[in-house]
Write a protein that holds these residues in place. Structure first.
Motif, PDB file in Angstrom:
ATOM      1  N   LYS A 278       1.355   6.635  -6.898  1.00  0.00           N
ATOM      2  CA  LYS A 278       0.239   7.498  -7.305  1.00  0.00           C
ATOM      3  C   LYS A 278       0.516   8.944  -6.909  1.00  0.00           C
ATOM      4  O   LYS A 278       0.226   9.878  -7.668  1.00  0.00           O
ATOM      5  N   ASP A 279       1.070   9.101  -5.704  1.00  0.00           N
ATOM      6  CA  ASP A 279       1.359  10.452  -5.222  1.00  0.00           C
ATOM      7  C   ASP A 279       2.394  11.135  -6.097  1.00  0.00           C
ATOM      8  O   ASP A 279       2.284  12.324  -6.410  1.00  0.00           O
ATOM      9  N   LEU A 280       3.411  10.367  -6.491  1.00  0.00           N
ATOM     10  CA  LEU A 280       4.464  10.930  -7.345  1.00  0.00           C
ATOM     11  C   LEU A 280       3.902  11.350  -8.694  1.00  0.00           C
ATOM     12  O   LEU A 280       4.197  12.443  -9.199  1.00  0.00           O
ATOM     13  N   ILE A 281       3.074  10.479  -9.283  1.00  0.00           N
ATOM     14  CA  ILE A 281       2.498  10.793 -10.601  1.00  0.00           C
ATOM     15  C   ILE A 281       1.606  12.030 -10.510  1.00  0.00           C
ATOM     16  O   ILE A 281       1.650  12.914 -11.375  1.00  0.00           O
ATOM     17  N   LYS A 282       0.790  12.099  -9.433  1.00  0.00           N
ATOM     18  CA  LYS A 282      -0.097  13.256  -9.261  1.00  0.00           C
ATOM     19  C   LYS A 282       0.708  14.543  -9.118  1.00  0.00           C
ATOM     20  O   LYS A 282       0.375  15.572  -9.712  1.00  0.00           O
ATOM     21  N   ARG A 283       1.776  14.463  -8.314  1.00  0.00           N
ATOM     22  CA  ARG A 283       2.573  15.678  -8.099  1.00  0.00           C
ATOM     23  C   ARG A 283       3.281  16.122  -9.382  1.00  0.00           C
ATOM     24  O   ARG A 283       3.415  17.309  -9.647  1.00  0.00           O
TER      25      ARG A 283
ATOM     26  N   GLU B  94       0.830  -1.207   0.000  1.00  0.00           N
ATOM     27  CA  GLU B  94       0.000   0.000   0.000  1.00  0.00           C
ATOM     28  C   GLU B  94       0.863   1.255   0.000  1.00  0.00           C
ATOM     29  O   GLU B  94       0.548   2.242  -0.690  1.00  0.00           O
ATOM     30  N   VAL B  95       1.943   1.215   0.773  1.00  0.00           N
ATOM     31  CA  VAL B  95       2.858   2.374   0.814  1.00  0.00           C
ATOM     32  C   VAL B  95       3.466   2.621  -0.568  1.00  0.00           C
ATOM     33  O   VAL B  95       3.525   3.752  -1.058  1.00  0.00           O
ATOM     34  N   ALA B  96       3.926   1.518  -1.224  1.00  0.00           N
ATOM     35  CA  ALA B  96       4.546   1.660  -2.538  1.00  0.00           C
ATOM     36  C   ALA B  96       3.554   2.193  -3.567  1.00  0.00           C
ATOM     37  O   ALA B  96       3.869   3.079  -4.367  1.00  0.00           O
ATOM     38  N   GLU B  97       2.319   1.637  -3.532  1.00  0.00           N
ATOM     39  CA  GLU B  97       1.288   2.078  -4.469  1.00  0.00           C
ATOM     40  C   GLU B  97       0.903   3.524  -4.228  1.00  0.00           C
ATOM     41  O   GLU B  97       0.741   4.310  -5.179  1.00  0.00           O
ATOM     42  N   ALA B  98       0.805   3.883  -2.947  1.00  0.00           N
ATOM     43  CA  ALA B  98       0.452   5.268  -2.612  1.00  0.00           C
ATOM     44  C   ALA B  98       1.540   6.232  -3.061  1.00  0.00           C
ATOM     45  O   ALA B  98       1.260   7.318  -3.574  1.00  0.00           O
TER      46      ALA B  98
END
Length: 426
Positions: free
Chosen positions: A206-211, A199-203
């Protein structure tokens, strides 16, 4: 006594005045060489055969003009070297024989001042080149047309990667500072629930792509860098398409042009007879080789390859055509089908030497493509090469046609050579 003193003063002034005029004239004649004018003359008349730091058709001029200090001799040599050779000048004969008695163009139209300017430019440029780089035994490379160097491209890639890393680090710092500010304002951040590693890796992903997508400056920077990188790669690839400067395939038989054309001074057209009379220079027939090698170097394994190809038995000195097989030579110089090039037009009519296009073949152990053979290279040569029409029947007919045009007379295709067989049946 007073009269003697006045006469002596007048005599002294006259001597000083004459000396001043003599020095002024000497300095104007020999000291005030104009390198800028020399550069213009050099580029318009000399670059077809010479470079300053490398051998082209003729020798590298920098070392030659620096070693030779007799400027009066140099001026005579450049203006009319043929006259010095005919007069059996020792220096002229020495350099004439040193370079295989290759004829040099005469420049009788150049004044002494023009030649002095050229000599000054060459010596100045040669000194600058020596100051910039150490002397060495580097081989003279052909002037190939290239795009951006690999160092520039890799440097650009390195800058893009470093900038990308810096932006990511700065984004992390900004995110950390934002969390600290939220904590300072009393915003509760739930840190009790322990997410799993997946979950940490997936988050994080996703967070990196969004930023990245939210950061318009970063997105613009990535697109810009990608465009520059692809543009540079495309430019280099397109610029060098079908440009094979330096191409040197391994041939089925080791043939040394350095030995045959250089040491033994066999004329190029003894083997490539087509260069003088037809469109193609032609690959020499093996029978041409046999003119000598029936008796010369018969023990050589390379010569035995010729014997095998012809079905020739050196013991009986007879040929067996049933054993003959062609040698698969690999073509070195190749032009696209859309380009029409006629060897005889250049060699016979134009009087162009083979080395102008093929480089110093007489020094090559294995032949390689010396010139880029691009359209730009051909056009530059056509712009700087002066046409010599003296005693040339081909140019005599063209000049006669031009005279008719000037007089308003009728000029047909036949007058311009339109009924010559080679116009259609080449």
């Amino acid at each position: 006594m007073r009269n003697f003193s006045l006469i002596f003063k007048q005599f002294s002034r006259s001597v000083l005045l004459i000396a001043g005029f003599a020095f002024w004239g000497f300095s104007n004649a020999y000291a005030q060489a104009d390198a800028a004018k020399g550069e213009a003359i050099f580029k318009s008349k000399c670059t077809a055969c010479h470079k300053i730091d490398q051998q082209l058709i003729g020798p590298a001029l920098g070392p030659q003009l620096t070693e030779e200090t007799d400027d009066k001799y140099l001026i005579k040599w450049i203006q009319n070297n043929q006259a010095l050779i005919a007069a059996k000048n020792p220096k002229a004969l020495a350099i004439y024989n040193k370079f295989n008695q290759a004829g040099m163009t005469v420049f009788t139209e150049l004044s002494d001042a023009d030649v002095t300017n050229v000599i000054d430019y060459v010596r100045t440029e040669w000194k600058t080149m020596k100051d910039k780089k150490p002397e060495g035994d580097g081989k003279a490379a052909a002037a190939a047309e290239t795009g951006p160097s690999s160092m520039v491209i890799w440097g650009l890639v390195a800058v893009i990667i470093i900038a990308f890393i810096v932006i990511l680090v700065l984004n992390r710092v900004v995110a950390t500072l934002e969390r600290l500010l939220l904590k300072g304002k009393g915003v509760v951040i739930d840190e009790e629930a322990e997410p799993t590693a997946e979950e940490v890796a997936e988050a994080k992903k996703k967070d990196l792509i969004k930023r990245i997508l939210k950061n318009k400056k970063l997105v613009f920077f990535i697109i810009l860098c990608g465009t520059l990188a692809m543009g540079s790669w495309g430019w280099v690839t397109l610029w060098n398409t079908n440009v094979h400067t330096g191409y040197q395939p391994v041939q089925p038989i080791k043939y040394s042009h350095e030995l045959h054309a250089g040491t033994m001074k066999i004329d190029c057209q003894y083997c490539h007879s087509g260069a003088y009379k037809s469109k193609n220079a032609s690959i020499p027939s093996l029978n041409v080789c046999m003119n000598c090698h029936k008796v010369v170097k018969t023990e050589s394994p390379e010569i035995h390859k010729i014997y095998d190809a012809l079905g020739y038995d050196p013991k009986t000195q007879k040929y067996d055509s049933t054993q003959a097989k062609p040698i698969q030579w690999i073509r070195v110089h190749n032009l696209p089908d859309l380009a029409y090039f006629n060897h005889s037009q250049h060699v016979k009519v134009g009087g162009i030497k083979c080395q102008t296009c093929h480089g110093p073949v007489q020094t090559m152990k294995e032949v390689y493509q010396y010139s880029p053979l691009t359209m730009k290279w051909c056009i530059q040569c056509h712009k700087r090469t002066e046409v010599n029409g003296k005693g040339n029947a081909y140019y005599d007919s063209i000049l006669a046609a031009h005279d008719k045009i000037k007089k308003g007379e009728k000029v047909t295709a036949a007058v311009l050579g339109g009924i010559e067989c080679g116009k259609c049946h080449y």
